[in-house]
Design an enzyme around this catalytic site. Sequence first.
Site, PDB file in Angstrom:
ATOM      1  N   ASP A  90      53.147  16.658  76.531  1.00 51.94           N
ATOM      2  CA  ASP A  90      52.685  17.545  75.465  1.00 51.94           C
ATOM      3  C   ASP A  90      52.861  19.012  75.845  1.00 51.94           C
ATOM      4  O   ASP A  90      52.054  19.569  76.588  1.00 51.94           O
ATOM      5  CB  ASP A  90      51.216  17.254  75.150  1.00 51.94           C
ATOM      6  CG  ASP A  90      50.710  18.027  73.946  1.00 51.94           C
ATOM      7  OD1 ASP A  90      51.544  18.582  73.213  1.00 51.94           O
ATOM      8  OD2 ASP A  90      49.481  18.069  73.743  1.00 51.94           O
ATOM      9  N   ASP A 332      56.725  21.785  70.533  1.00 52.40           N
ATOM     10  CA  ASP A 332      55.630  20.865  70.843  1.00 52.40           C
ATOM     11  C   ASP A 332      56.078  19.409  70.908  1.00 52.40           C
ATOM     12  O   ASP A 332      56.254  18.753  69.885  1.00 52.40           O
ATOM     13  CB  ASP A 332      54.547  21.035  69.774  1.00 52.40           C
ATOM     14  CG  ASP A 332      53.320  20.191  70.031  1.00 52.40           C
ATOM     15  OD1 ASP A 332      53.197  19.610  71.131  1.00 52.40           O
ATOM     16  OD2 ASP A 332      52.456  20.118  69.138  1.00 52.40           O
TER      17      ASP A 332
END
Length: 559
Positions: A90, A332
Amino acid sequence: MLTSWAQVTLLVASSLSSSVSAFPANPDDTTTQNTKPRGYNLPIHRRIVERSNLGKRGSVTGQTGLGDHTDLLYSVPIELGDSVVAVNLDTGSSDLWVVSDACTAGTCADSNVRGYSPMSSNANSTGVRVEMFYGDSKTGTYAKGNVGFDTATVAGIAMTDQAFGIINDTTNVVLKYDTAGIFGLGFPVASKVQEFMVTAEDGPIKTTDNYLLSTYTHGPLLPRIVITGALPEPIFSITLNRATIDISGVGELAVGKVPDGVDPSSLTWVPVRLYRPSDGGLHAPVFAPNEIYPLRWEIDIDDVYFDGQRLAPSTIPTSDDVDTSKISALIDTGNSVIRGPEDVVTNIRRTVSPSYQPSDPNSQVLFPCTSNHTLAFQIGGKMFPIDPRDFIGQYMDNNATTCIADNVVTTDPPRFGSLYRWSFGDPFFRSNLVVFHYGNLTHPSVDPPRIGILSRVPPNANDLYQQAVQDAVNNGGNFEETLHIAPTASAAQAPQITVSAESGSISSMISHLTAGATLSLSATQMAIPTNNPNNAFHALPRTSILTVITALLSIYILR
C-alpha cells in the site's frame, strides 16, 4: 543482559553526541563539517535470498515477488520475528500492521487468515493503542490495536525493533483475500504508529522536532531502512502483473534499486507534491524552519484523455477552502481501481455506455466487449495510457459479449490534508512501472521526493485486447483469471549472529559485525558521508574503533 542492535546503536550514539544537536539548521553548511551529526546507524542487514536476487557484492538491495488476488490487491511476504505473513502492498498509507492471532472482531470473524502471534516471537508489545483509518467517504475502513516491536524483513532486508500495529479489531477487507494486514510504503509524516508512540512517550505533539527525530526508532519500515544510508538509492519500485482478462507480466517489489534491466534515465521523473501547513501539511521543525514536507505519494497531472480526446477538468467545488489550482493524483497500490472526480468519471461512463444513468444506483456501465477504450493521463508532459485490458471487467459468467467498465469510479473532492482529485490504483501500476524516491526525509529541499514512471503498455495493446476477447469467447465466454499466492515460503532464515564478551577475541567480534550481512556497527563505517544528499538523516560524528569496542564489551548482543 541481552539487547538489540537498535539499543547498541543508541548506546554508542548517546556516548558520542549527547551535546550535539540532532540536525543542523543548514545541512549544506560546511563550516560545521567536523561537529555536525551526519546520520543514524540503524540495524539493517541482508537476509539470505536466491542468488539471482542478489545485488552487487556488499550492496543492500532486494526484490521479492508479489501475490495477486484476481487484480483486487497485491500482497508481499514480510517476516516478523518467527512469522512470515502476506500483507497488502500500500503506497497510499504509511504503516505496517498485521492482525493478531487473537483477532475476532470485524472482518477477522469472517477470515481464515493466519494472524501474527506475539507469544511465539520476540515481539515487545508496548501497550500503546493505535488506530488507523483508510479509504474515502464511500469506502472507509479502520484497523485498531496495539503497537508492537519485532524484527521485520522484506525483500531480504531486515530491520530490528520495527514498530508496527498488532491489530485486534478491523473492518478492512484485505483479510478476506488471504492477507494478514497492510504494508504502508508512505512517508513518516503520515504514520499513525509513529504519532501514537511519540504521543505516548512525550505527551501531545506541540512541535514537530521530536516527531521527525523519532523516525529512526518508531518510523515506518522502508523509511527506517532508507535513513540507515545503506541503500544505494533511497528508492523502491513496483511492477504489477495482470491476473484477469489476459494473464501476463510479473509482479515485483524492489528495494534500493529499479528493476534489473531498467535504465533510470528512461523514466519520466516528476516531483512529489509538498504540503504547506495551510494545506494540512507538517509544520517545519526548529532545525529546518524553512522546509515543506510531502504528506503522501502525490503528483501533479497535466491533463486527462479518453479515447484520444482531452477531458474538461472537474468543476466540483472543494469541501474546504484549499488550493485547487493544480490537478494532482495519489499513486496508490492499495486502491484496486482508478478513482476520479464525479463529473469527469460520469463523462467517461456516458461515453462508454450511453444508456448509463448516474442518478440510478443500479445503472451499470455496460458496452460490447469488442469495443476497446483507452484512458490516458498526461504527466510531466508525456502520455501514460491505461492498457485497455485493465479498463474492463467481466459482467457475467459465460458471457464475453457484454463487458462492464468497473475500473473507473468516483471519489471525494479535494479537502484539507487531501488535495488530490484522482487516485491511481492498480490498473495504473499494471500499465506502468513506478519508482518511488523518498529523497531527504528531514530536508526535502536538499533532495526532493519524486516519482519515476515508465509506460509498459505495448504498441499492440489493442490487438492483445481483441485477442483476449476472442480467447474468452473460445473459453465458453469466460476471461482468464488466476490467483497468485504471495511467495511467503521463499523467505529465508538469516544466520544467527551472536556476540558476547566471552565469544572470543576483539578482532573476531569486529569481524562478526562487519562481515556479510550486518551493516550497523562496522567500526570503519560508523558515519554516512555528508556529501550524499540521498541520506535522509545527517549522521553521527565519525568515532574510533575503541568506542565501538567499549560499547560491545559492556553487553551481550543477540540478533
